[in-house]
Scaffold this motif. Sequence first.
Motif, PDB file in Angstrom:
ATOM      1  N   LEU A 177       0.846  -1.190   0.000  1.00  0.00           N
ATOM      2  CA  LEU A 177       0.000   0.000   0.000  1.00  0.00           C
ATOM      3  C   LEU A 177       0.879   1.237   0.000  1.00  0.00           C
ATOM      4  O   LEU A 177       1.672   1.461   0.917  1.00  0.00           O
ATOM      5  CB  LEU A 177      -0.918   0.009   1.223  1.00  0.00           C
ATOM      6  CG  LEU A 177      -1.771   1.267   1.433  1.00  0.00           C
ATOM      7  CD1 LEU A 177      -2.738   1.472   0.272  1.00  0.00           C
ATOM      8  CD2 LEU A 177      -2.524   1.199   2.761  1.00  0.00           C
TER       9      LEU A 177
ATOM     10  N   VAL B 292       3.408  -1.168   3.946  1.00  0.00           N
ATOM     11  CA  VAL B 292       2.752   0.120   3.728  1.00  0.00           C
ATOM     12  C   VAL B 292       3.826   1.203   3.779  1.00  0.00           C
ATOM     13  O   VAL B 292       4.711   1.178   4.640  1.00  0.00           O
ATOM     14  CB  VAL B 292       1.679   0.406   4.805  1.00  0.00           C
ATOM     15  CG1 VAL B 292       1.083   1.792   4.617  1.00  0.00           C
ATOM     16  CG2 VAL B 292       0.595  -0.659   4.770  1.00  0.00           C
TER      17      VAL B 292
ATOM     18  N   LEU C 130      -4.641   2.591   9.161  1.00  0.00           N
ATOM     19  CA  LEU C 130      -3.761   1.805   8.306  1.00  0.00           C
ATOM     20  C   LEU C 130      -3.498   0.436   8.925  1.00  0.00           C
ATOM     21  O   LEU C 130      -3.468  -0.580   8.226  1.00  0.00           O
ATOM     22  CB  LEU C 130      -2.437   2.538   8.088  1.00  0.00           C
ATOM     23  CG  LEU C 130      -2.489   3.770   7.191  1.00  0.00           C
ATOM     24  CD1 LEU C 130      -1.146   4.490   7.196  1.00  0.00           C
ATOM     25  CD2 LEU C 130      -2.879   3.398   5.761  1.00  0.00           C
TER      26      LEU C 130
END
Length: 241
Positions: free
Chosen positions: A56, A111, A130
Motif C-alpha cells: 500500500l 505500507v 492503516l
Amino acid sequence: MKNIDSWRPSTIRAGENTGDFEIDISRVYAGSLHVSRIQFQALYPLLDKYVTGKFLDAGCGRVPYYACLKDKVQLHYCIDHSTNAQVLQYLDEEVDLSTEFILNESGFDSVLLSDVIAHVADPALMLSRLGLHMKQGGRLIISTPFVYWISEYPNEYFHPTEFALKKMLVEAGFEIQYLVPYGGYPDVLLDTLNKGMTGKVSNRLFRLLASVVKKTSAYRKSNEKTMYSYPIGYCVVANKL
C-alpha cells in the motif's frame, strides 16, 4: 496502481552507470536538492529491504517509487487525496487519510508513508486505520520531516519528534523495529542555504559549495554528533502486532 502504462518517472530515476536509483535533480525543486538526496539515501535501503508482497502506497502522489519497487511487490495499491490530475490518474482509491477511512483492499504486507504525516490533520487516527488494513507482522515504512520549512500551505500540521512517532505507533498497535534520524546540524544549515539559492546561477554555486562541504570530516562528524538533537527528519520501520 491504475494506468501503469502511462506512468513516467518523477523525482527518482535509475542511475546511468550503476543501475541503482538516485534523485533526478532536473525534476526536483531547486531549493530541495540537498534534503531530497539525504532523505532518499536514508529511505531507499529500507524500501529495498522491507517492501514486499501486497503493498500500500499511502499518500502516493505521483508514485515516485514505482520503478524501485515494481519487481518486489505483487500489488502496488495507490491511495491519496488530491486535485492534481497527475496524481489522480494513478489512484486505486481517492482517500482522505485524516478520516476513518475503510479501503476496498486489506491484508497488506507492507505500507509506505513517505512525507505524509506532516500533511495529515490527525496522524494518530491515520496510523490506527492503516493498521486495520495490514497483516499481522506487516511492515510500515515512514519518512517524515522534523527541522524543515512549511512546504504545503495550508496543509501542514505536524513535524513530530522521535518520541511523538514512538507514542503514536505504539498506541496504534505497532512495534518499532527501526527509528533513525537523517541529517544533523550541518545538513539543516545546508538545506536552509539551499532554500535561498534557487536561481540558475545561485543554485549552481550552492551545489558546488555543498559538494565541497560534504567531503570534509568536519561535516560528517558534526552530523553524527547532532543527528539526534537537530535532525532534518526521521525514517521508521514498524511491525504490525
